[in-house]
Write an enzyme that holds these catalytic residues in place. Structure first.
Site, PDB file in Angstrom:
ATOM      1  N   ASP A  77     -11.320   7.476   5.312  1.00  0.00           N
ATOM      2  CA  ASP A  77     -10.392   6.519   4.719  1.00  0.00           C
ATOM      3  C   ASP A  77      -9.976   7.033   3.352  1.00  0.00           C
ATOM      4  OD1 ASP A  77      -8.955   3.981   4.612  1.00  0.00           O
ATOM      5  OD2 ASP A  77     -10.413   3.353   3.117  1.00  0.00           O
ATOM      6  N   CYS A 132      -7.555   4.460   8.440  1.00  0.00           N
ATOM      7  CA  CYS A 132      -6.549   4.252   7.397  1.00  0.00           C
ATOM      8  C   CYS A 132      -5.175   4.245   8.053  1.00  0.00           C
ATOM      9  CB  CYS A 132      -6.639   5.359   6.347  1.00  0.00           C
ATOM     10  SG  CYS A 132      -5.371   5.266   5.052  1.00  0.00           S
ATOM     11  N   CYS A 134      -4.231  -2.774   6.825  1.00  0.00           N
ATOM     12  CA  CYS A 134      -4.945  -1.886   5.900  1.00  0.00           C
ATOM     13  C   CYS A 134      -6.409  -2.223   6.054  1.00  0.00           C
ATOM     14  CB  CYS A 134      -4.477  -2.103   4.460  1.00  0.00           C
ATOM     15  SG  CYS A 134      -5.459  -1.198   3.223  1.00  0.00           S
ATOM     16  N   HIS A 179      -8.791  -2.034   4.155  1.00  0.00           N
ATOM     17  CA  HIS A 179      -9.387  -2.704   3.002  1.00  0.00           C
ATOM     18  C   HIS A 179      -9.335  -4.233   3.132  1.00  0.00           C
ATOM     19  CE1 HIS A 179      -8.798   1.244   1.154  1.00  0.00           C
ATOM     20  NE2 HIS A 179      -9.526   0.852   0.129  1.00  0.00           N
TER      21      HIS A 179
END
Length: 270
Positions: A20, A84, A199, A201
């Site tokens: 990532d 990612c 995403c 995250h």
């Protein structure tokens, strides 16, 4: 005496490489460990290049391909998981062309399952600006969600906020709300009912998103689907493979809070 045919030693020792731009791919690692418990993982965070949104596309392609040439030589993984969206939607084809003998599992916006699940027909994709502008993303919409009204929301700041949030730093509710509000559409009596978290995250902040959202939606996290694809490509082992789970930071300088986070995930920073 009964003998059992062992799995090849080399195959059993090879890790799964999880990549990532930062630490968001830990959401995918978490799911992969559940489905592939007998394997070890090498988690690579390209923190020297983070965030990818500010890169020009040709430079980012060259950077990631060159980086993988080194990573594959150093770690000799069984497969590589690109956790990612920004990287894979841009560089996935280049990686497969450059390293044809290495299986790559990619991460793309979960537009197809969103289109299958939506009742209102209003779907938003919360992503980085890089993912939003990719032709790959727009092709997914054309192929799988042409009957839906899909809003692409490219957040300039949310990946950085998520990195801070994951490390335990304070993040302003108002700042987060400002980033997610464009996802919510209310028109002609219909409302957005699914937001794709494009995403890796972002799922770490899903509970905060739920708290700040103006109405309930399904926040679609692709991590489990990515892990399932990795499981399909990795031969199962009867016993735990030798080795340990490690984390590699391309800067070579993760800060204390990041090191502590990696330790909490059972990863030794090398």
């Amino acid at each position: 005496m009964t003998t059992h045919r062992p799995f090849p030693e080399q195959a059993s020792a090879k890790p799964i490489l999880m990549f990532d731009s930062g630490i968001g791919g830990l959401t995918v690692l978490r799911e992969a460990r559940v489905l592939i418990p007998e394997r070890h993982f090498t988690y690579v965070a390209d923190d020297a290049g983070f965030p990818y949104g500010g890169w020009e596309e040709p430079a980012l392609k060259a950077h990631v391909v060159d980086l993988f040439a080194r990573l594959l030589a150093e770690h000799d993984p069984e497969i590589c998981v690109i956790a990612c969206n920004t990287a894979f939607t841009l560089v996935g084809a280049d990686l497969r062309a450059a390293f044809p003998h290495m299986p790559f599992v990619g991460t793309v916006p979960a537009i197809k399952p969103a289109a299958e699940r939506t009742r209102s027909g209003l779907v938003s994709v919360l992503a980085t600006p890089g993912t939003v502008k990719r032709a790959y993303t727009r092709d997914l919409i054309q192929s799988f969600a042409s009957q839906c009204d899909v809003r692409l929301v490219g957040s300039e700041n949310l990946a950085r906020m998520a990195e801070a949030y994951i490390r335990g730093e304070t993040v302003s509710d108002e700042a987060v709300r400002a980033e997610i509000m464009p996802c919510f559409v209310d028109e002609d009596g219909l409302k957005t009912d699914i937001v794709v978290l494009a995403c890796t995250h972002y799922p770490f902040m899903a509970n905060l998103f739920r708290k700040l959202a103006p109405w309930p939606v399904d926040w679609l996290d692709p991590a489990e689907a990515i892990a399932r694809q990795a499981r399909r490509l990795v031969p199962p082992l009867e016993t735990l493979a030798p080795g340990e789970d490690i984390a590699v930071f391309t800067s070579g300088k993760p800060d204390f809070s990041t090191r502590r986070l990696m330790q909490g995930f059972g990863l030794r920073v090398v």
